[in-house]
Write a protein that holds these residues in place. Structure first.
Motif, PDB file in Angstrom:
ATOM      1  N   VAL A 124      37.461  41.900  33.578  1.00 45.67           N
ATOM      2  CA  VAL A 124      38.458  40.890  33.287  1.00 45.67           C
ATOM      3  C   VAL A 124      39.292  40.731  34.704  1.00 45.67           C
ATOM      4  N   LYS A 182      33.939  32.275  35.958  1.00 51.32           N
ATOM      5  CA  LYS A 182      34.183  32.028  34.763  1.00 51.32           C
ATOM      6  C   LYS A 182      33.426  33.239  33.749  1.00 51.32           C
ATOM      7  N   ARG A 195      34.202  36.403  33.876  1.00 49.25           N
ATOM      8  CA  ARG A 195      35.312  37.400  33.336  1.00 49.25           C
ATOM      9  C   ARG A 195      36.479  36.940  32.733  1.00 49.25           C
ATOM     10  N   LYS A 196      36.681  37.714  31.747  1.00 49.33           N
ATOM     11  CA  LYS A 196      37.674  37.477  30.706  1.00 49.33           C
ATOM     12  C   LYS A 196      39.158  37.395  31.443  1.00 49.33           C
TER      13      LYS A 196
END
Length: 105
Positions: free
Chosen positions: A55, A93, A95-96
């Protein structure tokens, strides 16, 4: 910039988001509510996701709030909670994104 322990600040912001930022308008019981793309998570879950590197944390607070309360180390500091440039978001893109901010005006 004043540093504080990340967990108490994160706990307060998650609680504020749950109490203030996630309020929905009243709809009739018969109306189907689509699932929200925004997921709630616990502090422990966020800590584990950060350890795994899956994240990116983004701080959408005002500068005054950051000066008074500190920031989560490693968070990307957005220029505004609603009118930031897309270039401020990470190019990766995979990773949240986890956004946090205060509801204090």
């Amino acid at each position: 910039m004043k540093r504080v322990k990340a967990l108490p600040l994160l706990a307060a912001t998650v609680l504020l988001a749950a109490l203030v930022g996630c309020v929905r308008s009243a709809t009739p019981a018969s109306a189907a509510t689509p699932p929200s793309p925004v997921k709630d998570m616990t502090i422990d879950q966020l800590v584990e996701l950060r350890k795994a590197g899956s994240v990116v944390v983004l701080d959408a607070n005002h500068d005054d709030f950051r000066r008074e309360n500190g920031i989560i180390p490693g968070a990307i500091l957005l220029t505004s909670y609603s009118k930031y440039e897309l270039s401020q978001l990470p190019e990766d893109k995979s990773r949240k994104l986890v956004f946090y901010c205060t509801s204090r005006l």
